[in-house]
Design a protein around this motif. Sequence first.
Motif, short mmCIF file in Angstrom:
data_model
loop_
_atom_site.label_atom_id
_atom_site.label_comp_id
_atom_site.label_asym_id
_atom_site.label_seq_id
_atom_site.Cartn_x
_atom_site.Cartn_y
_atom_site.Cartn_z
N MET A 1 0.77 -1.23 0.04
CA MET A 1 -0.06 -0.02 0.02
C MET A 1 0.79 1.21 -0.06
N GLN A 2 0.50 2.19 -0.77
CA GLN A 2 1.39 3.39 -0.88
C GLN A 2 1.05 4.34 0.49
N ASP A 3 2.11 5.24 0.52
CA ASP A 3 1.84 6.21 1.67
C ASP A 3 0.86 7.29 1.29
N HIS A 4 0.13 7.46 2.16
CA HIS A 4 -1.04 8.59 1.92
C HIS A 4 -0.62 9.71 2.62
N THR A 5 -0.99 10.94 2.17
CA THR A 5 -0.30 12.25 2.68
C THR A 5 -1.38 13.05 3.04
N VAL A 6 -2.82 12.96 2.52
CA VAL A 6 -3.96 13.80 2.80
C VAL A 6 -4.88 12.75 3.55
N ILE A 7 -5.50 13.18 4.62
CA ILE A 7 -6.46 12.55 5.44
C ILE A 7 -7.53 13.55 5.78
N SER A 8 -8.81 13.03 5.13
CA SER A 8 -9.96 14.00 5.30
C SER A 8 -11.07 13.08 6.00
N SER A 9 -11.79 13.71 7.05
CA SER A 9 -12.88 13.27 7.59
C SER A 9 -14.26 13.78 7.06
N LEU A 10 -15.22 13.03 6.77
CA LEU A 10 -16.44 13.68 6.37
C LEU A 10 -17.74 12.95 6.83
N ILE A 11 -18.83 13.68 6.72
CA ILE A 11 -19.99 13.16 7.14
C ILE A 11 -20.90 12.93 6.08
N VAL A 12 -21.29 11.81 5.72
CA VAL A 12 -22.06 11.47 4.37
C VAL A 12 -23.57 11.29 5.10
N ARG A 13 -24.34 12.08 4.36
CA ARG A 13 -25.87 11.94 4.67
C ARG A 13 -26.68 11.25 3.88
N VAL A 14 -27.32 10.18 4.18
CA VAL A 14 -27.87 9.23 3.43
C VAL A 14 -29.56 9.08 3.94
N LEU A 15 -30.31 8.91 2.77
CA LEU A 15 -31.79 8.75 3.26
C LEU A 15 -31.98 7.15 4.16
N PRO A 16 -32.69 7.44 5.04
CA PRO A 16 -32.57 6.53 6.32
C PRO A 16 -32.83 5.01 5.75
N ASP A 17 -33.36 4.65 4.60
CA ASP A 17 -33.35 3.37 4.04
C ASP A 17 -32.41 2.87 3.37
N HIS A 18 -31.36 3.53 3.20
CA HIS A 18 -30.10 3.34 2.54
C HIS A 18 -28.74 3.28 3.21
N GLY A 19 -28.92 3.27 4.60
CA GLY A 19 -27.63 3.50 5.47
C GLY A 19 -26.80 2.31 5.40
N GLU A 20 -27.44 1.00 5.62
CA GLU A 20 -26.38 -0.04 5.60
C GLU A 20 -25.73 -0.37 4.02
N SER A 21 -26.51 -0.12 3.10
CA SER A 21 -25.90 -0.33 1.73
C SER A 21 -25.10 0.59 1.24
N ALA A 22 -25.40 1.92 1.60
CA ALA A 22 -24.55 2.98 1.27
C ALA A 22 -23.13 2.75 2.09
N ALA A 23 -23.15 2.47 3.47
CA ALA A 23 -22.07 2.30 4.04
C ALA A 23 -21.17 1.37 3.67
N ALA A 24 -21.81 0.20 3.17
CA ALA A 24 -21.04 -1.01 2.40
C ALA A 24 -20.37 -0.50 1.12
N ARG A 25 -20.86 0.27 0.34
CA ARG A 25 -20.39 0.97 -0.98
C ARG A 25 -19.34 1.84 -0.43
N LEU A 26 -19.28 2.64 0.45
CA LEU A 26 -18.24 3.41 0.92
C LEU A 26 -17.13 2.75 1.50
N ALA A 27 -17.50 1.53 2.09
CA ALA A 27 -16.26 0.81 2.77
C ALA A 27 -15.65 0.12 1.53
N SER A 28 -16.25 0.00 0.42
CA SER A 28 -15.42 -0.98 -0.66
C SER A 28 -14.52 0.02 -1.74
N ILE A 29 -14.71 1.36 -1.20
CA ILE A 29 -13.65 2.35 -2.37
C ILE A 29 -12.31 2.37 -1.51
#
Length: 89
Positions: A1-29
């Motif tokens: 894995m390469q060294d990373h130099t930029v770290i960002s923290s974000l809040i992703v707002r989702v529709l209530p019925d999409h939380g689990e699926s969106a979290a899984a997709r985000l984690a796969s990136i």
Amino acid sequence: MQDHTVISSLIVRVLPDHGESAAARLASIEGVEVHEKLEGKIVVTIEAPTVDSSHDTAASFSEIPGVIGVDLVYVNFEDDPAVAKGSQR
């Protein structure tokens, strides 16, 4: 894995019925880590080699079904070579 130099923290707002699926997709990136899922919000960090690539990753979140917004909380980019190069002008 390469060294990373930029770290960002974000809040992703989702529709209530999409939380689990969106979290899984985000984690796969590559470079994205899901830290917490709250009602309608997912807390993530992005580790990337440059500010531009971090921005591109965050911008891609809007393509995930159920994502209605992305809010930047924190970014550390002091080691970004593109930013350093620009500051020498």
